[in-house]
Design an enzyme around this catalytic site. Structure first.
Site, mmCIF file in Angstrom:
data_model
loop_
_atom_site.group_PDB
_atom_site.id
_atom_site.type_symbol
_atom_site.label_atom_id
_atom_site.label_comp_id
_atom_site.label_asym_id
_atom_site.label_seq_id
_atom_site.Cartn_x
_atom_site.Cartn_y
_atom_site.Cartn_z
ATOM 1 N N LYS A 72 -25.798 4.617 -1.853
ATOM 2 C CA LYS A 72 -24.377 4.965 -1.985
ATOM 3 C C LYS A 72 -24.143 5.795 -3.247
ATOM 4 O O LYS A 72 -23.457 6.808 -3.233
ATOM 5 C CB LYS A 72 -23.522 3.696 -2.058
ATOM 6 C CG LYS A 72 -23.713 2.717 -0.915
ATOM 7 C CD LYS A 72 -22.816 3.040 0.240
ATOM 8 C CE LYS A 72 -22.834 1.943 1.296
ATOM 9 N NZ LYS A 72 -24.171 1.555 1.797
ATOM 10 N N TYR A 180 12.148 0.006 -15.628
ATOM 11 C CA TYR A 180 13.383 0.691 -16.036
ATOM 12 C C TYR A 180 13.418 0.890 -17.553
ATOM 13 O O TYR A 180 13.670 1.976 -18.049
ATOM 14 C CB TYR A 180 14.596 -0.126 -15.601
ATOM 15 C CG TYR A 180 15.918 0.499 -15.995
ATOM 16 C CD1 TYR A 180 16.421 1.594 -15.303
ATOM 17 C CD2 TYR A 180 16.667 -0.011 -17.058
ATOM 18 C CE1 TYR A 180 17.628 2.177 -15.656
ATOM 19 C CE2 TYR A 180 17.882 0.560 -17.418
ATOM 20 C CZ TYR A 180 18.350 1.651 -16.716
ATOM 21 O OH TYR A 180 19.553 2.227 -17.077
ATOM 22 N N GLY A 188 10.484 -0.282 -8.756
ATOM 23 C CA GLY A 188 10.194 -1.093 -7.568
ATOM 24 C C GLY A 188 11.207 -2.211 -7.387
ATOM 25 O O GLY A 188 11.493 -2.630 -6.272
ATOM 26 N N ASP A 189 11.730 -2.710 -8.492
ATOM 27 C CA ASP A 189 12.755 -3.752 -8.440
ATOM 28 C C ASP A 189 13.570 -3.670 -9.724
ATOM 29 O O ASP A 189 13.363 -2.767 -10.533
ATOM 30 C CB ASP A 189 12.099 -5.142 -8.278
ATOM 31 C CG ASP A 189 11.342 -5.577 -9.528
ATOM 32 O OD1 ASP A 189 11.183 -4.759 -10.463
ATOM 33 O OD2 ASP A 189 10.910 -6.744 -9.581
ATOM 34 N N VAL A 190 14.503 -4.634 -9.902
ATOM 35 C CA VAL A 190 15.302 -4.684 -11.122
ATOM 36 C C VAL A 190 14.987 -6.001 -11.818
ATOM 37 O O VAL A 190 15.050 -7.061 -11.192
ATOM 38 C CB VAL A 190 16.810 -4.601 -10.800
ATOM 39 C CG1 VAL A 190 17.633 -4.543 -12.079
ATOM 40 C CG2 VAL A 190 17.103 -3.392 -9.925
ATOM 41 N N ASP A 191 14.592 -5.925 -13.090
ATOM 42 C CA ASP A 191 14.219 -7.125 -13.853
ATOM 43 C C ASP A 191 15.240 -7.336 -14.962
ATOM 44 O O ASP A 191 15.242 -6.582 -15.935
ATOM 45 C CB ASP A 191 12.831 -6.945 -14.461
ATOM 46 C CG ASP A 191 11.779 -6.617 -13.421
ATOM 47 O OD1 ASP A 191 11.419 -7.508 -12.641
ATOM 48 O OD2 ASP A 191 11.310 -5.452 -13.381
ATOM 49 N N ASP A 252 15.032 -9.542 -9.959
ATOM 50 C CA ASP A 252 14.582 -10.736 -10.677
ATOM 51 C C ASP A 252 15.542 -10.975 -11.833
ATOM 52 O O ASP A 252 15.847 -10.039 -12.578
ATOM 53 C CB ASP A 252 13.158 -10.535 -11.240
ATOM 54 C CG ASP A 252 12.111 -10.418 -10.137
ATOM 55 O OD1 ASP A 252 12.340 -10.965 -9.041
ATOM 56 O OD2 ASP A 252 11.066 -9.764 -10.371
ATOM 57 N N ASN A 275 0.487 -5.838 -21.175
ATOM 58 C CA ASN A 275 0.487 -7.265 -21.533
ATOM 59 C C ASN A 275 -0.929 -7.821 -21.594
ATOM 60 O O ASN A 275 -1.265 -8.598 -22.489
ATOM 61 C CB ASN A 275 1.303 -8.073 -20.521
ATOM 62 C CG ASN A 275 2.792 -7.813 -20.651
ATOM 63 O OD1 ASN A 275 3.243 -7.211 -21.621
ATOM 64 N ND2 ASN A 275 3.555 -8.246 -19.670
#
Ligand code: DCP
Ligand code: MG
Ligand code: MN
Length: 336
Positions: A72, A180, A188-191, A252, A275
């Site tokens: 490979k 953000y 992707g979302d709001v934290d 969240d 983190n």
């Protein structure tokens, strides 16, 4: 990494290890742990190899690399491609598993199970699969959840939550973190992180705020209605702004005591990768960091902590960086 230190030896075979990483991901999603591990080991070995692979024999001579892996590696070295990977990526099984692991609340194991039960599409899941509450929401809102939202929409959502929180408790702090705060153009979302400077008024807010946001129809579905870790409370759910043509969005909401605000702010601003590199720095200094606190005098034996250590007060984000002996990084520079 979090500390911009001297560049460690560059991986001269990166174009090879990148392809092998793809193979690891593919085998992980088909739950083929042994093959994934074999490739992972080969990647580790190759990364340490100081020169570019220039023959099949050279690859074969490295520890943990047998004839088939050498094939490979040599194929990639010669052609820049790996036929097996292309085959894999176009296989029906992998396509379907990708589709299914993108359902909120489904991991690789569940995806595999659904595949074995003969399901191939989201519609199959909706009609025939035995879904738990979270997966039902995940399937119903599949398309909305896959779409990232423009940051302008995050700002509107933030205002909704902030106004509601302020009407419940004077002086409340509601701060949007995550991608953000790192300045990303889409999220992707709001934290949303919530605290109160008096150190106690945050306690009243969690349930009242959720009740209020459900009453006016802003929160449409719960995914995790209350997760408690220590003195922090987390809500995971779905919201929708009022008006026509609005999509459902993941939200969240985390409520934390003021003495944990500095560490919580660092944690929920991320990125997850950043983190991890902060925690890695901690280990080297016998410290530990999570969303609650920064501690010193931590004694580890392998992965286990023999002594939990002592909390160092870190009221602000700046103080977290300072105590860790790393230069402050504005959120926009925390993607790695
Ligand atoms: N977080 C973490 N480790 C994880 C998950 C999350 O440290 N495994 C922290 C860092 C993240 C923050 O929580 O930045 C918010 O998590 P999200 O999953 O919402 O990630 P982001 O907001 O960074 O990205 P996205 O735009 O995809 O939501
Ligand atoms: Mg986020
Ligand atoms: Mn999140």
């Amino acid at each position: 990494c979090a500390q911009s230190s001297k560049n460690p030896k560059a991986n001269v075979n990166k174009y090879i290890t990148d392809k092998l990483e793809e193979m690891v991901k593919a085998y992980e999603s088909t739950n083929d742990k042994w093959r994934a591990l074999g490739y992972q080991k080969a990647i580790g070995t190759l990364r340490k190899h100081p020169k570019e692979i220039s023959s099949w024999e050279e690859a074969k001579s490295l520890p943990g690399i047998g004839a088939r892996l050498a094939d490979k590696i040599w194929e990639i070295a010669q052609s820049g491609e790996l036929r097996k990977l292309k085959e894999f990526e176009s296989s029906e099984e992998l396509q379907v598993l990708k589709l299914f692991t993108n359902v909120w609340g489904a991991g690789p194991h569940t995806a595999q199970l659904w595949y074995q039960q003969g399901f191939r599409t989201i519609a199959d899941l909706q009609q025939k699969a035995n879904l738990n509450h979270q997966q039902k929401v995940g399937v119903r809102l599949y398309d909305d959840f896959l779409n990232r939202m423009p940051r302008e929409e995050v700002a509107e959502i933030e205002t909704m939550v902030k106004d509601a929180a302020e009407s419940i408790q004077l002086g409340i702090i509601a701060q949007t973190c995550g991608s953000y705060r790192r300045g990303k153009p889409t999220c992707g979302d709001v934290d949303i992180l919530i605290t109160h400077p008096d150190g106690k008024s945050h306690r009243n807010v969690f349930h009242k705020l959720l009740a209020k946001l459900k009453e006016n129809g802003f929160l449409t579905d719960d995914l995790v209605s209350a997760e408690e870790t220590g003195n922090q409370k987390k809500y995971m759910g779905v919201c929708k702004l009022p008006g026509e043509n609005r999509k459902h969005r993941r939200i969240d909401i985390i409520v934390v005591p003021f003495n944990e605000y500095g560490c919580a702010l660092v944690y929920f601003t991320g990125s997850a990768h950043f983190n991890r590199s902060l925690r890695h720095l901690c280990k080297k200094q016998n410290m530990s960091l999570n969303e609650h606190a920064l501690k010193y005098g931590v004694v580890r034996k392998g992965a286990e902590k023999i002594h939990e250590g002592t909390i160092i007060p870190t009221p602000t984000e700046e103080s977290v960086f300072k105590t860790l002996n790393v230069p402050f990084r504005p959120p926009e520079e925390r993607d790695h």
